[in-house]
Design a protein around this motif. Structure first.
Motif, short mmCIF file in Angstrom:
data_model
loop_
_atom_site.label_atom_id
_atom_site.label_comp_id
_atom_site.label_asym_id
_atom_site.label_seq_id
_atom_site.Cartn_x
_atom_site.Cartn_y
_atom_site.Cartn_z
N VAL A 112 52.96 55.94 36.73
CA VAL A 112 52.11 56.48 35.67
C VAL A 112 52.77 56.14 34.33
N GLY A 113 51.97 55.63 33.41
CA GLY A 113 52.47 55.24 32.10
C GLY A 113 52.77 53.77 31.97
N ASP A 114 52.84 53.03 33.08
CA ASP A 114 53.05 51.59 33.00
C ASP A 114 51.88 50.95 32.27
N ARG A 115 52.18 49.88 31.57
CA ARG A 115 51.14 49.14 30.85
C ARG A 115 50.97 47.79 31.50
N ILE A 116 49.72 47.37 31.65
CA ILE A 116 49.41 46.10 32.29
C ILE A 116 49.19 45.06 31.22
N LEU A 117 49.97 43.99 31.29
CA LEU A 117 49.87 42.90 30.32
C LEU A 117 48.96 41.79 30.82
N GLN A 118 48.93 41.60 32.13
CA GLN A 118 48.15 40.51 32.70
C GLN A 118 47.70 40.91 34.09
N PHE A 119 46.46 40.55 34.44
CA PHE A 119 45.93 40.79 35.77
C PHE A 119 45.29 39.49 36.21
N GLY A 120 45.94 38.76 37.10
CA GLY A 120 45.46 37.42 37.46
C GLY A 120 45.46 36.55 36.22
N ASN A 121 44.31 36.00 35.88
CA ASN A 121 44.20 35.16 34.70
C ASN A 121 43.77 35.95 33.47
N VAL A 122 43.51 37.23 33.62
CA VAL A 122 43.03 38.04 32.50
C VAL A 122 44.23 38.57 31.73
N ARG A 123 44.25 38.28 30.43
CA ARG A 123 45.31 38.78 29.55
C ARG A 123 44.81 38.80 28.13
N HIS A 124 45.50 39.57 27.30
CA HIS A 124 45.13 39.68 25.90
C HIS A 124 46.33 39.23 25.08
N VAL A 125 46.16 38.15 24.35
CA VAL A 125 47.27 37.58 23.59
C VAL A 125 47.09 37.88 22.13
N SER A 126 48.18 38.30 21.46
CA SER A 126 48.11 38.59 20.03
C SER A 126 48.04 37.29 19.26
N GLY A 127 47.55 37.37 18.05
CA GLY A 127 47.42 36.20 17.20
C GLY A 127 48.71 35.84 16.50
N ASN A 128 49.77 36.63 16.66
CA ASN A 128 51.04 36.37 15.97
C ASN A 128 51.82 35.25 16.62
#
Length: 128
Positions: A112-128
Motif C-alpha cells: 500500500v502506498g507504492d506508486r506505479i511508474l510503468q505498466f507494460g508499455n503504458v507510462r507517463h513521461v515528464s517533459g523535463n
C-alpha cells in the motif's frame, strides 16, 4: 502427450483409446475461456490506464514514484543507479491503495502506498 494441439483421433478418424478425449476437450475449452478472460481484463486495464493518463495535471499528483527494489536486488548498486536514471523522467500514474493477502500483487512485493511508474508499455513521461 496430447497437450493443447495434439490429435484426439487416430489415423482412421476414431477417438484415441489411449487418452481421455472428453477430459482433454474440457481442459482445452477451459484454457480457451481463461485466455479470453485474460484478454478482456487486459483490455479493461488498458482502457482505465488511458483514462487516468488523460486526467488534467491538477487532478493527479504527478510526483515521481520509486522503483520497487525487490525485483532488482541482484543487480547491485550499479544496476540500481541505471534503473533510477531510466525512470528519472517517469511520473507515477497509479497508486496502490489495497493489496489482498495471498494475491499475486503481494507475492510480487507490492505494498500500500507504492506508486506505479510503468505498466507494460503504458507510462507517463515528464517533459523535463
Amino acid at each position: 502427450p496430447v497437450g493443447l494441439k495434439g490429435n484426439l483421433v487416430d489415423s482412421q478418424g476414431f477417438p484415441r483409446g489411449d487418452v481421455d478425449v472428453h477430459a482433454i476437450r474440457i481442459q482445452r475449452n477451459r484454457y480457451a475461456m481463461l485466455q479470453t478472460d485474460h484478454k478482456k481484463a487486459m483490455s479493461r486495464i488498458e482502457e482505465l490506464l488511458k483514462e487516468i493518463m488523460s486526467l488534467p495535471k491538477g487532478e493527479a499528483d504527478n510526483a515521481t514514484g520509486s522503483v520497487p527494489q525487490k525485483a532488482d536486488e541482484d543487480k547491485g548498486e550499479e544496476g540500481e543507479q541505471s534503473i533510477q536514471e531510466e525512470n528519472r523522467n517517469l511520473l507515477a500514474f497509479l497508486w496502490v491503495e489495497r493489496v489482498e493477502a495471498g494475491s499475486p500483487a503481494e507475492a510480487a512485493g507490492l505494498r500500500v502506498g507504492d506508486r506505479i511508474l510503468q505498466f507494460g508499455n503504458v507510462r507517463h513521461v515528464s517533459g523535463n
